[in-house]
Motif scaffolding. Structure first.
Motif, mmCIF file in Angstrom:
data_model
loop_
_atom_site.group_PDB
_atom_site.id
_atom_site.type_symbol
_atom_site.label_atom_id
_atom_site.label_comp_id
_atom_site.label_asym_id
_atom_site.label_seq_id
_atom_site.Cartn_x
_atom_site.Cartn_y
_atom_site.Cartn_z
ATOM 1 N N ILE A 140 4.552 38.251 11.033
ATOM 2 C CA ILE A 140 3.144 37.982 11.337
ATOM 3 C C ILE A 140 3.076 37.113 12.576
ATOM 4 N N LYS A 141 2.240 37.523 13.514
ATOM 5 C CA LYS A 141 2.111 36.782 14.766
ATOM 6 C C LYS A 141 1.391 35.460 14.515
ATOM 7 N N PRO A 142 1.784 34.425 15.235
ATOM 8 C CA PRO A 142 1.090 33.133 15.105
ATOM 9 C C PRO A 142 -0.375 33.259 15.512
ATOM 10 N N ASN A 143 -1.197 32.502 14.866
ATOM 11 C CA ASN A 143 -2.634 32.514 15.121
ATOM 12 C C ASN A 143 -2.994 31.278 15.933
ATOM 13 N N PHE A 144 -3.259 31.456 17.216
ATOM 14 C CA PHE A 144 -3.598 30.336 18.093
ATOM 15 C C PHE A 144 -5.090 30.275 18.401
ATOM 16 N N VAL A 145 -5.895 30.999 17.627
ATOM 17 C CA VAL A 145 -7.339 31.013 17.823
ATOM 18 C C VAL A 145 -7.961 29.937 16.937
ATOM 19 N N ALA A 146 -8.756 29.069 17.544
ATOM 20 C CA ALA A 146 -9.395 27.983 16.795
ATOM 21 C C ALA A 146 -10.472 28.531 15.873
ATOM 22 N N LEU A 147 -10.609 27.905 14.717
ATOM 23 C CA LEU A 147 -11.635 28.275 13.752
ATOM 24 C C LEU A 147 -13.015 27.808 14.214
ATOM 25 N N ASN A 148 -14.033 28.549 13.849
ATOM 26 C CA ASN A 148 -15.415 28.119 14.063
ATOM 27 C C ASN A 148 -15.845 27.344 12.829
ATOM 28 N N LEU A 149 -16.430 26.195 13.018
ATOM 29 C CA LEU A 149 -16.835 25.328 11.917
ATOM 30 C C LEU A 149 -18.354 25.220 11.893
ATOM 31 N N HIS A 150 -18.948 25.390 10.710
ATOM 32 C CA HIS A 150 -20.406 25.377 10.577
ATOM 33 C C HIS A 150 -20.826 24.454 9.442
ATOM 34 N N LEU A 151 -21.845 23.672 9.709
ATOM 35 C CA LEU A 151 -22.438 22.812 8.693
ATOM 36 C C LEU A 151 -23.404 23.654 7.865
ATOM 37 N N LEU A 152 -23.195 23.681 6.537
ATOM 38 C CA LEU A 152 -24.062 24.464 5.657
ATOM 39 C C LEU A 152 -25.208 23.641 5.080
ATOM 40 N N GLY A 153 -24.937 22.367 4.806
ATOM 41 C CA GLY A 153 -25.995 21.562 4.221
ATOM 42 C C GLY A 153 -25.592 20.120 4.022
ATOM 43 N N VAL A 154 -26.613 19.275 3.916
ATOM 44 C CA VAL A 154 -26.432 17.857 3.616
ATOM 45 C C VAL A 154 -27.437 17.511 2.524
ATOM 46 N N LYS A 155 -26.958 16.873 1.470
ATOM 47 C CA LYS A 155 -27.829 16.390 0.405
ATOM 48 C C LYS A 155 -27.698 14.873 0.331
ATOM 49 N N VAL A 156 -28.835 14.223 0.165
ATOM 50 C CA VAL A 156 -28.876 12.784 -0.048
ATOM 51 C C VAL A 156 -29.518 12.573 -1.408
ATOM 52 N N ASN A 157 -28.794 11.920 -2.316
ATOM 53 C CA ASN A 157 -29.261 11.755 -3.704
ATOM 54 C C ASN A 157 -29.671 13.107 -4.293
ATOM 55 N N GLU A 158 -28.870 14.136 -4.035
ATOM 56 C CA GLU A 158 -29.048 15.507 -4.535
ATOM 57 C C GLU A 158 -30.273 16.223 -3.959
ATOM 58 N N VAL A 159 -30.864 15.700 -2.892
ATOM 59 C CA VAL A 159 -32.023 16.335 -2.241
ATOM 60 C C VAL A 159 -31.573 16.895 -0.896
#
Length: 110
Positions: A4-23
């Motif tokens: 298997i060839k090495p993977n030198f491609v960076a991952l894309n990172l995404h914020l799905l959500g933020v909850k404060v006190n479960e809100v």
């Protein structure tokens, strides 16, 4: 059997959500000004890349608390009882060949 060839491609990172006190919070802005009682945080994120073969892991740090990155396989962070103060949370994804995401998620809490 081909190696298997090495993977030198960076991952894309995404914020799905933020909850404060479960809100659920509006994540269009990465700065959160919270009241004293709003000290329970839940941050959810995901990385996308088809070549990663499901081996993505994540690193995070809270600049005011950590000097090193903490490694996790979880796609969320939970801070159940933060003390009052200012916090800067950084999150990045790492693929199976240790290539880090080009951009990290940065969130600020006061």
């Amino acid at each position: 059997f081909d190696a298997i060839k090495p993977n030198f491609v960076a991952l894309n990172l995404h914020l799905l959500g933020v909850k404060v006190n479960e809100v659920e919070q509006n994540i269009l802005d990465n700065i959160f000004d919270l009241k004293f009682q709003q000290n329970s945080l839940f941050i959810e994120y995901v990385s996308y890349q088809y070549r990663a073969r499901g081996d993505a892991r994540y690193e995070y740090r809270v600049l005011e608390l950590d000097t090193v990155w903490t490694i996790t396989d979880d796609r969320f962070l939970r801070f159940p009882n933060l003390s009052p103060g200012d916090y800067h949370v950084e999150i990045r994804a790492v693929n199976e060949c240790n290539v880090r995401s080009e951009q990290s998620i940065s969130l600020y809490f006061h």
